[in-house]
Design a protein around this motif. Structure first.
Motif, short mmCIF file in Angstrom:
data_model
loop_
_atom_site.label_atom_id
_atom_site.label_comp_id
_atom_site.label_asym_id
_atom_site.label_seq_id
_atom_site.Cartn_x
_atom_site.Cartn_y
_atom_site.Cartn_z
N UNK A 127 12.35 22.41 -7.96
CA UNK A 127 13.18 22.99 -8.28
C UNK A 127 13.99 22.81 -6.84
N UNK A 128 13.70 22.97 -5.80
CA UNK A 128 14.37 23.03 -4.43
C UNK A 128 14.29 21.52 -3.94
N UNK A 129 13.23 21.17 -4.46
CA UNK A 129 12.99 20.25 -3.75
C UNK A 129 13.81 18.87 -3.69
N UNK A 130 14.21 19.00 -5.72
CA UNK A 130 14.93 18.11 -6.91
C UNK A 130 16.77 18.67 -5.93
N UNK A 131 16.63 19.78 -6.05
CA UNK A 131 18.39 20.08 -5.17
C UNK A 131 18.57 19.89 -3.93
N UNK A 132 18.16 19.70 -2.94
CA UNK A 132 17.97 19.52 -1.83
C UNK A 132 18.20 17.83 -1.64
N UNK A 133 17.71 16.87 -2.54
CA UNK A 133 17.79 15.23 -2.16
C UNK A 133 19.20 15.16 -2.93
N UNK A 134 19.15 16.19 -4.07
CA UNK A 134 20.00 15.72 -5.02
C UNK A 134 21.36 16.20 -4.05
N UNK A 135 21.87 17.37 -3.31
CA UNK A 135 22.85 17.82 -2.54
C UNK A 135 23.20 16.89 -1.48
N UNK A 136 22.04 16.54 -1.08
CA UNK A 136 22.36 15.14 0.47
C UNK A 136 22.96 14.31 -0.12
N UNK A 137 22.73 13.01 -1.37
CA UNK A 137 22.94 12.56 -2.29
C UNK A 137 24.73 12.10 -2.47
N UNK A 138 24.27 13.18 -3.14
CA UNK A 138 26.20 13.80 -3.91
C UNK A 138 26.60 13.63 -2.61
N UNK A 139 26.79 14.42 -1.41
CA UNK A 139 27.38 14.70 -0.33
C UNK A 139 27.21 13.21 0.12
N UNK A 140 27.27 12.34 -0.19
CA UNK A 140 27.22 10.91 0.81
C UNK A 140 27.91 10.56 -0.82
N UNK A 141 27.31 10.35 -1.23
CA UNK A 141 28.25 10.19 -2.74
C UNK A 141 29.60 9.68 -1.66
N UNK A 142 30.07 11.67 -2.24
CA UNK A 142 31.38 12.09 -2.08
C UNK A 142 32.04 11.34 -1.00
N UNK A 143 31.66 10.87 0.72
CA UNK A 143 32.05 10.48 1.77
C UNK A 143 31.91 9.37 1.92
N UNK A 144 31.52 7.91 0.55
CA UNK A 144 31.59 6.77 1.22
C UNK A 144 32.45 6.21 -0.06
N UNK A 145 32.65 7.05 -1.25
CA UNK A 145 32.96 6.56 -2.82
C UNK A 145 34.20 7.19 -3.12
N UNK A 146 35.20 5.60 -3.54
CA UNK A 146 36.74 6.23 -3.75
C UNK A 146 36.09 7.32 -5.65
N UNK A 147 34.98 7.24 -6.17
CA UNK A 147 35.31 6.94 -7.62
C UNK A 147 34.53 9.18 -7.18
N UNK A 148 34.52 9.71 -6.55
CA UNK A 148 33.89 11.54 -6.06
C UNK A 148 35.63 11.83 -6.10
#
Length: 372
Positions: free
Chosen positions: A18-39
């Motif tokens: 759970x911690x591993x998946x969450x760590x990757x998910x959090x990094x990805x979603x944060x990057x998505x929010x920073x770079x995507x207009x759809x966030x």
């Protein structure tokens, strides 16, 4: 009689997952929010994902997240020189499909769409991730199109013939798609329709006799032995393609000694002196073979690029990424072309080392390569 084990998975192991998946998910979603207009409302989205991961061990991407993730995986591909076009990839979201028949059918549609009458489109088709009790069928092919007489395809050719495929005895016979749903399932083969595989006969602009060799290659290099990993979720079946750089065909597929090994044949056709390596007959044959590839694709109206153009474009990609405050990791041994290396600008510089654990990437996985 063997008694089934009733031992449960230790809580610590599940917590680690759970911690591993969450760590990757959090990094990805944060990057998505920073770079995507759809966030929108990133904090709420992170809470939703955290809750889903704690309950099920995984989560579901939105279509916008999946699209960004697939493109980001291409941008992160440290061995690819063609990343300038990463944001132009079309993403086919077919996560509702997981059976072998559906995947084979849609792989055919992938080829037709990507071929686009010769104007090749960068494209990825993403099928379902694995779920408990519902594994997604894997593609056992290396690419959607390969030839049975290619030494690299020998094992897959034997597998297909052992399953009842009756072809493969002629030059450039196209292999069928090979699928398997679980490790214990018997693989299946699915013939590719001829109209889904655009092939280019190879000719030479100065040597008409070159056509007598009967060489050809296909238009779309659709890789299918890699999984797409996006922010902690792995999609095991996700074929994707760009378009060819000429050296991939002329300097590697057709020229490597462990592949078609055609340099001696081309040298003989051109009347080159092969008595000594110092005559540079291999170099001359290699250039003419690569010229034939570029000429043939251009004559057929099929998208292809050359290594000089693509090297310059890769440096443009680096400049653009740096303007956005991002570094570009690259594997020098893959970025530098296999011919005329020092004549290209990518040869004369170093690159940032690859990230050993990217949260979003294309990754090789054993089940895709295992054809036994």
């Amino acid at each position: 009689m063997r008694i089934p084990s009733t031992r449960t998975v230790p809580t610590r192991s599940r917590t680690a997952v759970v911690d591993s998946v969450w760590s990757d998910a959090k990094e990805f979603l944060t990057q998505f929010a920073q770079e995507s207009r759809g966030a929108t409302d990133t904090d709420r989205r992170l809470r939703e994902v955290r809750s889903a991961i704690e309950a099920t061990g995984t989560y579901r991407h939105t279509t916008e997240e999946l699209t960004f993730g697939a493109r980001l995986a291409w941008r992160n591909a440290e061995r690819c020189i063609g990343r300038l076009y990463w944001n132009s990839m079309t993403v086919r979201d077919l996560r509702h499909l997981h059976t072998a028949d559906d995947i084979a059918e849609q792989c055919v549609e992938h080829l037709r769409t990507a071929t686009n009458g010769g104007r090749v489109r960068p494209l990825i088709t993403v099928f379902a991730p694995d779920r408990p009790g519902r594994p997604t069928a894997r593609l056992l092919n290396e690419q959607l199109v390969r030839y049975a007489d290619d030494p690299r395809s020998r094992q897959r050719t034997h597998l297909a013939q052992g399953l009842g495929w009756t072809r493969g005895d002629k030059d450039f016979d196209v292999l069928p798609l090979l699928t398997r749903t679980g490790r214990d399932d018997t693989p299946r083969f699915h013939e590719l329709p001829s109209d889904a595989v655009l092939q280019v006969p190879l000719t030479h602009p100065q040597y008409p006799a070159f056509a007598s060799l009967g060489l050809r290659w296909y238009a779309v290099p659709a890789i299918c032995d890699m999984a797409l990993r996006v922010g902690g979720v792995t999609y095991p079946t996700a074929p994707f393609n760009g378009w060819y750089m000429g050296t991939e065909i002329g300097a590697r597929n057709l020229a490597d000694t462990q592949r078609y090994n055609l340099l001696p044949t081309v040298a003989q056709l051109l009347g080159l002196d092969t008595s000594s390596d110092r005559t540079l007959w291999k170099d001359r044959a290699l250039v003419e073979l690569n010229l034939a590839v570029l000429h043939s694709y251009q004559q057929a109206g099929v998208t292809i690029t050359d290594h000089h153009t693509e090297s310059a474009r890769f440096l443009t990609h680096i400049e653009r990424e740096e303007q956005h405050g991002r570094t570009v990791a690259a594997d020098w041994s893959w970025i530098v072309p296999p011919i005329s290396a020092s004549a290209t600008p990518v040869f004369h510089r170093y690159y940032d080392p690859p990230n050993p654990h990217p949260h979003t990437a294309f990754v090789h996985h054993a089940s895709a390569a295992d054809t036994h």
